[in-house]
Scaffold this motif. Structure first.
Motif, PDB file in Angstrom:
ATOM      1  N   GLU A 323       0.836  -1.209   0.000  1.00  0.00           N
ATOM      2  CA  GLU A 323       0.000   0.000   0.000  1.00  0.00           C
ATOM      3  C   GLU A 323       0.871   1.258   0.000  1.00  0.00           C
ATOM      4  O   GLU A 323       0.588   2.218  -0.728  1.00  0.00           O
ATOM      5  N   GLU A 324       1.934   1.254   0.805  1.00  0.00           N
ATOM      6  CA  GLU A 324       2.844   2.399   0.829  1.00  0.00           C
ATOM      7  C   GLU A 324       3.579   2.541  -0.503  1.00  0.00           C
ATOM      8  O   GLU A 324       3.769   3.661  -1.006  1.00  0.00           O
ATOM      9  N   LYS A 328       3.326   5.820  -3.054  1.00  0.00           N
ATOM     10  CA  LYS A 328       4.490   6.535  -3.581  1.00  0.00           C
ATOM     11  C   LYS A 328       4.485   6.534  -5.107  1.00  0.00           C
ATOM     12  O   LYS A 328       4.766   7.551  -5.753  1.00  0.00           O
ATOM     13  N   ALA A 329       4.175   5.372  -5.686  1.00  0.00           N
ATOM     14  CA  ALA A 329       4.168   5.262  -7.146  1.00  0.00           C
ATOM     15  C   ALA A 329       3.147   6.201  -7.773  1.00  0.00           C
ATOM     16  O   ALA A 329       3.365   6.734  -8.871  1.00  0.00           O
ATOM     17  N   SER A 330       2.038   6.435  -7.079  1.00  0.00           N
ATOM     18  CA  SER A 330       0.980   7.296  -7.627  1.00  0.00           C
ATOM     19  C   SER A 330       1.406   8.750  -7.730  1.00  0.00           C
ATOM     20  O   SER A 330       0.758   9.543  -8.426  1.00  0.00           O
ATOM     21  N   GLN A 331       2.482   9.132  -7.047  1.00  0.00           N
ATOM     22  CA  GLN A 331       2.975  10.511  -7.109  1.00  0.00           C
ATOM     23  C   GLN A 331       3.885  10.741  -8.313  1.00  0.00           C
ATOM     24  O   GLN A 331       4.317  11.868  -8.568  1.00  0.00           O
ATOM     25  N   ASN A 371      13.010   5.798  -5.135  1.00  0.00           N
ATOM     26  CA  ASN A 371      12.327   4.509  -5.015  1.00  0.00           C
ATOM     27  C   ASN A 371      10.882   4.598  -5.511  1.00  0.00           C
ATOM     28  O   ASN A 371      10.315   3.617  -5.986  1.00  0.00           O
ATOM     29  N   ALA A 372      10.274   5.780  -5.446  1.00  0.00           N
ATOM     30  CA  ALA A 372       8.921   5.953  -5.987  1.00  0.00           C
ATOM     31  C   ALA A 372       8.905   5.692  -7.493  1.00  0.00           C
ATOM     32  O   ALA A 372       7.967   5.061  -8.022  1.00  0.00           O
ATOM     33  N   HIS A 373       9.930   6.159  -8.192  1.00  0.00           N
ATOM     34  CA  HIS A 373      10.033   5.896  -9.622  1.00  0.00           C
ATOM     35  C   HIS A 373      10.211   4.387  -9.875  1.00  0.00           C
ATOM     36  O   HIS A 373       9.647   3.834 -10.822  1.00  0.00           O
ATOM     37  N   ARG A 412      -5.519  -4.869  -7.516  1.00  0.00           N
ATOM     38  CA  ARG A 412      -5.957  -3.866  -6.533  1.00  0.00           C
ATOM     39  C   ARG A 412      -5.277  -2.525  -6.755  1.00  0.00           C
ATOM     40  O   ARG A 412      -5.736  -1.498  -6.261  1.00  0.00           O
ATOM     41  N   SER A 413      -4.157  -2.528  -7.480  1.00  0.00           N
ATOM     42  CA  SER A 413      -3.418  -1.294  -7.764  1.00  0.00           C
ATOM     43  C   SER A 413      -4.079  -0.545  -8.915  1.00  0.00           C
ATOM     44  O   SER A 413      -4.217  -1.087 -10.018  1.00  0.00           O
ATOM     45  N   GLU A 414      -4.458   0.703  -8.676  1.00  0.00           N
ATOM     46  CA  GLU A 414      -5.071   1.506  -9.743  1.00  0.00           C
ATOM     47  C   GLU A 414      -4.092   1.732 -10.888  1.00  0.00           C
ATOM     48  O   GLU A 414      -4.483   1.732 -12.056  1.00  0.00           O
ATOM     49  N   ILE A 415      -2.819   1.952 -10.570  1.00  0.00           N
ATOM     50  CA  ILE A 415      -1.821   2.154 -11.621  1.00  0.00           C
ATOM     51  C   ILE A 415      -1.789   0.933 -12.538  1.00  0.00           C
ATOM     52  O   ILE A 415      -1.841   1.048 -13.763  1.00  0.00           O
TER      53      ILE A 415
END
Length: 493
Positions: A323-324, A328-331, A371-373, A412-415
């Motif tokens: 979830e975390e 982060k990925a969504s940003q 790490n978000a990227h 479950r991941s929107e991305i």
């Protein structure tokens, strides 16, 4: 009254109890609490101890009965789902002779390739609907060639679900579904592909007796009862590989319907009336509602390097929760600012004709990427591999009307889901069900009423639908960039 269902994965064993009358979920849980070990004694090998599966089945069953506070004597039937293509070999006493060579093990690739070349593409396509490939039959041939002492003691070979059925009932049996998953079923002759066993020099007597689905396949013995906590005398009614079972769980039973899974591996499983394709990148298996008069074949596109890659990323970049990671990925913008991940680090990939191209992180810029990227690029990479796989399915004449997926994995991941839906131009329906629930509900299908079974799932389990986004351009640009890097790697392999 209740039914119990098992789903024997490579990460964990899941168990579900459902109400027999309504199919309503009572409890779903898994063992172990973390993940089961996969042994890799050499590169591209993958093994698990079948006895480990049984121990976790027993632990999970007792937990489910206790935590749901149900009377075990009211459990009236068992359904089994299991990881496909694995090989289990037992002696005359039903004892496992070695670790199971599981689905993602690549050691038998060349054995299958040689068989395909020598037997011929036409016969393999007409009778097996597949190449012999890196499947159960080829794995058994590997044991014969490399472990002759073990091979000499084999009384029967089987699939992982067959082993659990053996532990429960004391009977060694298999199904058409299982044999087709192992490349051991001749569709044209509607019987065991004994000619393939003969080609491999394997004694035909090693094949277990075949039992039909949605009938009594054997009952729990006193020993099976004492170890598992299930009532003695109740029948196993159903067993199927995890992907056909996942399709059943999602009401994917008719031509044009597709089940998608984003677990350790990734899968598109499209139901067809007959095999209309000849691609060696796509596999065809007996579906759970297959019959000679009403053939239903599952056309499966598998991606070994899927969720396991995101799990690796989690475990090795700070151990954050999924979830975390997703937050982060969504940003990060679509395309991850040029960072590309190639996720195929889990053995040979069928859709690349059994090439093992590994995993790659490309275009990493230490001044830009975080790490978000990495998280976004990883999710996009797995989604892009699904899109690439859908292209393979369509090239193999699969008809696509609707895609359905469970609510317990990458979808479950929107991305992840938005990327796939947008690029393939199809809605993705999400359902709140699991393989273990589907296996439990399947116990009630002795009446053969698939229409009612499917209608109940659509009515009660639908959660949401991901629609293709209108702004497709940035997704298409990112996908083409990823595909370009992928094809450069494929060219050099």
């Amino acid at each position: 009254m209740y039914y119990i269902g098992y789903d024997i994965g490579s990460s964990s064993v899941k168990v579900a109890l459902v109400e027999a009358a309504t199919g309503k979920k009572v409890i779903v849980l898994n063992e172990p609490q973390n993940e089961m070990e996969i042994l890799s004694l050499q590169p591209d090998w993958a093994e698990q101890d079948p006895e480990m599966w049984w121990q976790y089945i027993c632990t999970a069953t007792k937990r489910a009965i206790k935590e749901a506070n149900v009377d075990a004597s009211k459990i009236k039937g068992i359904g089994i789902s299991y990881q496909m293509h694995g090989l289990v070999v037992v002696d005359k006493n039903g004892k496992s002779l070695r670790n199971s060579i599981i689905w993602c093990d690549s050691r038998a690739v060349e054995i299958g390739n040689k068989a395909y070349a020598e037997i011929g593409a036409e016969k393999c396509a007409e009778h097996l609907l597949n190449s012999p490939g890196n499947f159960t039959a080829s794995k058994l041939k590997w044991v014969k060639e490399n472990e002759p002492e073990i091979y000499s003691k084999i009384d029967k070979y089987m699939l992982p679900g067959d082993y659990i059925a053996l532990k429960l009932t004391g009977e060694v049996t298999t199904t058409k579904n299982g044999l087709s998953e192992g490349m051991l079923w001749d569709y044209k002759e509607n019987k065991v592909a004994d000619w393939l066993l003969d080609y491999y020099g394997i004694n035909q007597s090693l094949t277990p007796n075949i039992v039909e689905n949605f009938t009594n396949q054997g009952v729990v013995t006193q020993k099976g009862s004492q170890e598992s906590g299930l009532p003695a005398g109740i029948p196993i009614v159903y067993r199927a590989g995890d992907q056909p079972n996942n399709a059943l769980s999602l009401n994917v039973l008719r031509p044009g319907e597709v089940a998608a899974t984003g677990g350790t591996s990734g899968v598109f499983y499209a139901v067809t009336e007959t095999n209309s394709g000849k691609s060696t990148r796509v596999n065809n298996f007996v579906h759970v509602n297959y019959s000679e008069s009403n053939p239903r074949v599952g056309k499966l596109l598998n991606i070994n390097g899927a969720g396991i890659q995101y799990r690796w990323m989690r475990n090795n970049t700070g151990n954050e929760s999924y979830e975390e990671m997703n937050e982060k990925a969504s940003q990060v913008n679509v395309g991850s600012q040029g960072l590309v991940v190639i996720p195929f680090g889990n053995g040979a990939e069928r859709m690349f004709n059994n090439k093992n191209i590994g995993s790659h992180i490309l275009n990493l810029n230490f001044n830009i990427h975080t790490n978000a990227h990495l998280y976004r690029a990883s999710l996009e990479a797995i989604a892009f591999s699904f899109v690439y796989g859908m292209e393979c399915l369509k090239d193999d004449n699969a008809k696509i009307n609707v895609i359905r997926a469970g609510n317990d994995n990458l979808f479950r991941s929107e991305i992840f889901s938005n990327t796939i839906a947008t690029l393939i131009g199809h809605e993705i329906e999400i359902y709140n069900t699991t393989g273990a629930v589907g296996a439990a509900r399947a116990v009630g299908l002795t009446d053969g009423d698939f229409e009612k079974f499917g209608s109940d799932i659509t009515t009660h389990d639908h959660v949401m639908t991901f629609l293709p986004l209108k702004n497709k351009e940035e997704y298409e640009k990112a996908y083409q960039n990823w595909k370009k890097e992928l094809e450069l790697i494929l060219t050099n392999k």
